[in-house]
Motif scaffolding. Structure first.
Motif, mmCIF file in Angstrom:
data_model
loop_
_atom_site.group_PDB
_atom_site.id
_atom_site.type_symbol
_atom_site.label_atom_id
_atom_site.label_comp_id
_atom_site.label_asym_id
_atom_site.label_seq_id
_atom_site.Cartn_x
_atom_site.Cartn_y
_atom_site.Cartn_z
ATOM 1 N N LYS A 11 0.845 -1.182 0.000
ATOM 2 C CA LYS A 11 0.000 0.000 0.000
ATOM 3 C C LYS A 11 0.884 1.237 0.000
ATOM 4 N N THR A 12 0.836 1.972 -1.139
ATOM 5 C CA THR A 12 1.683 3.147 -1.273
ATOM 6 C C THR A 12 0.923 4.255 -1.999
ATOM 7 N N PHE A 13 1.369 5.480 -1.829
ATOM 8 C CA PHE A 13 0.740 6.660 -2.425
ATOM 9 C C PHE A 13 0.831 6.642 -3.940
ATOM 10 N N TYR A 14 1.909 6.075 -4.490
ATOM 11 C CA TYR A 14 2.121 6.103 -5.934
ATOM 12 C C TYR A 14 1.245 5.099 -6.670
ATOM 13 N N LEU A 15 0.723 4.098 -5.990
ATOM 14 C CA LEU A 15 -0.103 3.096 -6.644
ATOM 15 C C LEU A 15 -1.582 3.224 -6.340
ATOM 16 N N ASN A 16 -1.931 3.869 -5.220
ATOM 17 C CA ASN A 16 -3.331 3.921 -4.799
ATOM 18 C C ASN A 16 -4.038 5.214 -5.219
ATOM 19 N N THR A 17 -3.290 6.229 -5.648
ATOM 20 C CA THR A 17 -3.896 7.518 -6.008
ATOM 21 C C THR A 17 -3.528 7.872 -7.435
ATOM 22 N N LEU A 69 0.202 8.124 -9.430
ATOM 23 C CA LEU A 69 0.500 7.452 -10.696
ATOM 24 C C LEU A 69 1.075 8.431 -11.713
ATOM 25 N N CYS A 70 0.512 9.687 -11.740
ATOM 26 C CA CYS A 70 1.048 10.684 -12.670
ATOM 27 C C CYS A 70 2.479 11.050 -12.323
ATOM 28 N N GLU A 71 2.760 11.211 -11.042
ATOM 29 C CA GLU A 71 4.122 11.545 -10.618
ATOM 30 C C GLU A 71 5.086 10.395 -10.910
ATOM 31 N N LEU A 72 4.608 9.161 -10.738
ATOM 32 C CA LEU A 72 5.445 8.007 -11.038
ATOM 33 C C LEU A 72 5.716 7.892 -12.532
ATOM 34 N N GLU A 73 4.729 8.271 -13.360
ATOM 35 C CA GLU A 73 4.905 8.215 -14.809
ATOM 36 C C GLU A 73 5.896 9.265 -15.269
ATOM 37 N N LYS A 74 5.909 10.432 -14.624
ATOM 38 C CA LYS A 74 6.865 11.481 -14.987
ATOM 39 C C LYS A 74 8.303 11.081 -14.667
ATOM 40 N N SER A 75 8.468 10.309 -13.580
ATOM 41 C CA SER A 75 9.830 9.935 -13.180
ATOM 42 C C SER A 75 10.423 8.829 -14.060
ATOM 43 N N VAL A 76 9.565 8.131 -14.810
ATOM 44 C CA VAL A 76 10.047 7.055 -15.670
ATOM 45 C C VAL A 76 10.517 7.640 -16.990
ATOM 46 N N GLN A 77 11.548 7.077 -17.597
ATOM 47 C CA GLN A 77 12.049 7.558 -18.869
ATOM 48 C C GLN A 77 10.992 7.398 -19.958
ATOM 49 N N HIS A 78 11.097 8.292 -20.953
ATOM 50 C CA HIS A 78 10.115 8.287 -22.035
ATOM 51 C C HIS A 78 10.252 7.030 -22.907
#
Length: 260
Positions: free
Chosen positions: A204-210, A214-223
């Motif tokens: 249970k984490t903020f990056y997967l439950n909200t 998810l948007c912040e996690l997608e920005k941190s991943v390379q294009h």
């Protein structure tokens, strides 16, 4: 001293004694030439046995010089008598030497027999020891098995004695909850209970439950990781340029024809 001697000391490098050349005058017989059979390492330096040989040679030469001449029948008879006495003496000496040699051989034979018997006794003792150890191991293994079977049978008898009448016992819930070692607190897996089945390992984490996470996690991943490129597989060419079907594609063609 022995502690300061080197590997190339005089005792190891010493050769046989030097024997100079000699000339024997005519008419003379030196006594030293009668000992020509004795050489260095084989009789020399002279010991007790060699000294006895030298004394016997001297006695024999003195006896030969004392023999009477053969000029009369009396001297001939006397000479024969002296020669017979000397011959008996020589035979007695030879028998004595043979007895000494036999005694030495007998002592050596006894020592060899004694040594062989000791070696045989040691070998027999070793074999008996190995045999005894093997029997001890087998005995210990048998005792261990008997003890294991005894403990198993005792546990069975104790369990059987608890309900020796064969009556059905009802479940005592109060007793089970009072005993912390009962199956209520510690159920057994052999009766179909697995404690890990009901475990919740979900993260249970903020990056997967909200959505914002998810948007912040997608920005941190390379294009390049978010763009998937899927290449369609090329169809296998089973028909040659002349229009014949290859051997590897015959089965596919037959299956397609049957399907149609």
């Amino acid at each position: 001293t022995l502690g300061t001697q080197t590997d190339y000391r005089d005792g190891e490098a010493q050769t046989d004694p030097y024997s100079p050349e000699y000339i024997v005058r005519s008419g003379s017989v030196p006594e030293i030439l009668t000992l020509a059979i004795l050489t260095w390492g084989r009789g020399l330096p002279a010991g007790q046995a060699e000294m006895e040989i030298i004394d016997r040679i001297r006695e024999k030469r003195a006896w030969e010089a004392a023999l009477p001449p053969m000029d009369s029948p009396a001297n001939v008879a006397k000479r024969l008598k002296m020669m017979e006495a000397m011959e008996r003496k020589e035979w007695a000496y030879r028998e004595e030497e043979i007895d000494k040699l036999q005694k030495v051989k007998m002592e050596l034979f006894k020592k060899l027999l004694w040594r062989r018997e000791e070696n045989q006794n040691e070998l027999n003792a070793m074999r008996l020891n190995n045999h005894w150890q093997n029997h001890q191991k087998a005995k210990e293994e048998k005792i261990r098995k008997i003890q294991h079977d005894c403990a198993l049978m005792l546990r069975k008898l104790i369990t059987k004695r608890k309900n020796w009448m064969g009556k059905l016992e009802r479940r005592d819930i109060i007793k089970e909850y009072n005993d912390f070692s009962s199956e209520t607190y510690a159920p057994l897996s052999r009766i179909g209970f697995f404690p890990d089945n009901n475990s919740d390992y979900a993260v249970k984490t903020f990056y997967l439950n909200t959505f914002a996470g998810l948007c912040e996690l997608e920005k941190s991943v390379q294009h390049s990781l978010s763009q998937f490129k899927i290449k369609a597989p090329k169809p296998k060419c089973t028909i040659t340029k002349t229009g014949y079907i290859k051997r590897s594609g015959r089965l596919d063609a037959v299956l397609t024809q049957v399907h149609q």
